[in-house]
Design a protein around this motif. Sequence first.
Motif, PDB file in Angstrom:
ATOM      1  N   SER A 123       0.950  -1.267   0.146  1.00 28.06           N
ATOM      2  CA  SER A 123       0.175   0.177   0.062  1.00 28.06           C
ATOM      3  C   SER A 123       0.837   1.333  -0.129  1.00 28.06           C
ATOM      4  O   SER A 123       1.172   1.754  -1.042  1.00 28.06           O
ATOM      5  CB  SER A 123      -0.932  -0.068   1.204  1.00 28.06           C
ATOM      6  OG  SER A 123      -1.775  -0.995   0.986  1.00 28.06           O
ATOM      7  N   PRO A 124       1.445   2.013   1.156  1.00 25.97           N
ATOM      8  CA  PRO A 124       2.182   3.016   1.154  1.00 25.97           C
ATOM      9  C   PRO A 124       3.160   3.202   0.363  1.00 25.97           C
ATOM     10  O   PRO A 124       3.582   4.182  -0.530  1.00 25.97           O
ATOM     11  CB  PRO A 124       2.350   3.416   2.521  1.00 25.97           C
ATOM     12  CG  PRO A 124       1.317   2.830   3.189  1.00 25.97           C
ATOM     13  CD  PRO A 124       0.752   1.547   2.628  1.00 25.97           C
ATOM     14  N   PRO A 125       4.272   1.973   0.383  1.00 32.49           N
ATOM     15  CA  PRO A 125       5.429   1.857  -0.348  1.00 32.49           C
ATOM     16  C   PRO A 125       5.161   1.419  -1.782  1.00 32.49           C
ATOM     17  O   PRO A 125       6.288   1.250  -2.533  1.00 32.49           O
ATOM     18  CB  PRO A 125       6.332   0.878   0.409  1.00 32.49           C
ATOM     19  CG  PRO A 125       5.555   0.547   1.753  1.00 32.49           C
ATOM     20  CD  PRO A 125       4.288   0.760   1.322  1.00 32.49           C
ATOM     21  N   ALA A 126       3.784   1.268  -2.220  1.00 40.14           N
ATOM     22  CA  ALA A 126       3.843   0.698  -3.574  1.00 40.14           C
ATOM     23  C   ALA A 126       3.368   1.643  -4.555  1.00 40.14           C
ATOM     24  O   ALA A 126       3.995   2.663  -5.096  1.00 40.14           O
ATOM     25  CB  ALA A 126       2.919  -0.435  -3.584  1.00 40.14           C
ATOM     26  N   ALA A 127       1.957   1.948  -4.688  1.00 38.66           N
ATOM     27  CA  ALA A 127       1.314   2.925  -5.370  1.00 38.66           C
ATOM     28  C   ALA A 127       1.558   4.297  -5.335  1.00 38.66           C
ATOM     29  O   ALA A 127       2.097   4.908  -6.305  1.00 38.66           O
ATOM     30  CB  ALA A 127      -0.237   2.462  -5.564  1.00 38.66           C
ATOM     31  N   PRO A 128       1.500   4.883  -4.177  1.00 39.16           N
ATOM     32  CA  PRO A 128       1.888   6.198  -4.039  1.00 39.16           C
ATOM     33  C   PRO A 128       3.190   6.436  -4.572  1.00 39.16           C
ATOM     34  O   PRO A 128       3.450   7.596  -4.947  1.00 39.16           O
ATOM     35  CB  PRO A 128       1.554   6.384  -2.295  1.00 39.16           C
ATOM     36  CG  PRO A 128       0.692   5.514  -2.105  1.00 39.16           C
ATOM     37  CD  PRO A 128       0.961   4.165  -2.952  1.00 39.16           C
ATOM     38  N   VAL A 129       4.074   5.451  -4.018  1.00 41.98           N
ATOM     39  CA  VAL A 129       5.604   5.736  -4.401  1.00 41.98           C
ATOM     40  C   VAL A 129       5.700   5.754  -5.846  1.00 41.98           C
ATOM     41  O   VAL A 129       6.377   6.437  -6.581  1.00 41.98           O
ATOM     42  CB  VAL A 129       6.415   4.753  -3.841  1.00 41.98           C
ATOM     43  CG1 VAL A 129       7.506   4.228  -4.150  1.00 41.98           C
ATOM     44  CG2 VAL A 129       6.456   5.059  -2.286  1.00 41.98           C
ATOM     45  N   PHE A 130       5.144   4.704  -6.510  1.00 44.11           N
ATOM     46  CA  PHE A 130       5.076   4.274  -7.935  1.00 44.11           C
ATOM     47  C   PHE A 130       4.693   5.777  -8.604  1.00 44.11           C
ATOM     48  O   PHE A 130       5.393   6.254  -9.730  1.00 44.11           O
ATOM     49  CB  PHE A 130       4.416   3.385  -8.292  1.00 44.11           C
ATOM     50  CG  PHE A 130       4.293   3.059  -9.794  1.00 44.11           C
ATOM     51  CD1 PHE A 130       5.254   3.238 -10.638  1.00 44.11           C
ATOM     52  CD2 PHE A 130       3.025   2.502 -10.327  1.00 44.11           C
ATOM     53  CE1 PHE A 130       5.308   3.202 -12.056  1.00 44.11           C
ATOM     54  CE2 PHE A 130       2.987   2.392 -11.623  1.00 44.11           C
ATOM     55  CZ  PHE A 130       4.124   2.752 -12.567  1.00 44.11           C
TER      56      PHE A 130
END
Length: 370
Positions: A59-66
């Motif tokens: 969640s936080p380290p995946a899509a928002p970071v991407f």
Amino acid sequence: MGRNSLFANSQVNRGRQLELDVIKGLAILFMLLVHCLQTLSYSPWEPTWANRVIVFLGSPPAAPVFMFALGVGLVYTRKNTPRELALRGLRVLLLGYALAFFRDFLSFYALYLRTGDPAQLETAVSCLLGVDILPFAGLTFLFFAGAAKLRFQSWHYAAAALLGAATNMLLYPTSFSSPVLNHIGGLIWGTSEYSWFPFLTWIPYPILGYLFGQLLIRCQDKKRLYQICLWVSLPAMLGGWLLHRYYGLNFGWENYHVATDYFHHNLLGNLVLSSFVLAWTGVCFFLALRLPELVLRTLSRWSRNITVMYVIHWMIIAWSVVIYPVPLSLPWVLVYFLLLVPITDWAAVQYTALKAKLSTGGRTGQAAAQ
């Protein structure tokens, strides 16, 4: 500005930024992990510690970071004219719907033919009209194409992010009885559980990345920059958590396994998750200085191939469900994941090499004809 200044007046920090490769490489790794869990594991979702850790990583380290890294990349790319951005946006948008057709509609339709369960057919249509991250990315490129055409300044981008988040809070309860209208609305705000990445909810992250990229490309001391990011973002994250813990303000973190909480988070969620993105990027900058060369090369390769890996891994997972019945227990989900990563990596490398070979062959043929 002098040498001691953090930012120069010109672009002094061009080229690939290793920390961005690290966060993108980890983002696709975490996406593969959480998609394995969500698609193959037992339902309903159980809030065990193992499940919480996996879903948090996805969640936080995946899509928002991407999406943050996408925005930074727009600063560094040389293909940044309105026309080039618009064409790229249309290609990604079409890719998103093509993926939905082959991954979702055909796989669920195959299950419908096998089982005769009308719920499978209903899911096939609903997922076909869903809003995944690729359609959102396509809309993001179109947004930046329009912004480039209008010659947006930094404050215009910041205002657009805040206005979009505020508008999203007003429109969020609105939905339509028509599936087509509901899908169009779902592209802009969250109209249903199948609207995973509505534009107004998620556009603040590419905009944050773009604004950060404007600073990064002129940064003369990246270590100092990322120290500042940590000093600012960590207290902001703590403040957001305290607001949720003691005042009940929800921002899509506590129940991040629920689509309407995470995927449709509000303005407070944008602020807290943006703080996380900056803190995570800072951590990965310092981590990259200590990672082995093999790990860095692998993460950089995944970063370059992130879109291809995203499409390939989803096709494998979706059709695995058709071929082999689910659910699986968590240990078997992890075994599946450990097999999926190298297979997806290998397939992405082969596809990229074949695409480059065909592209080179086409240009060679054109040159010979001339």
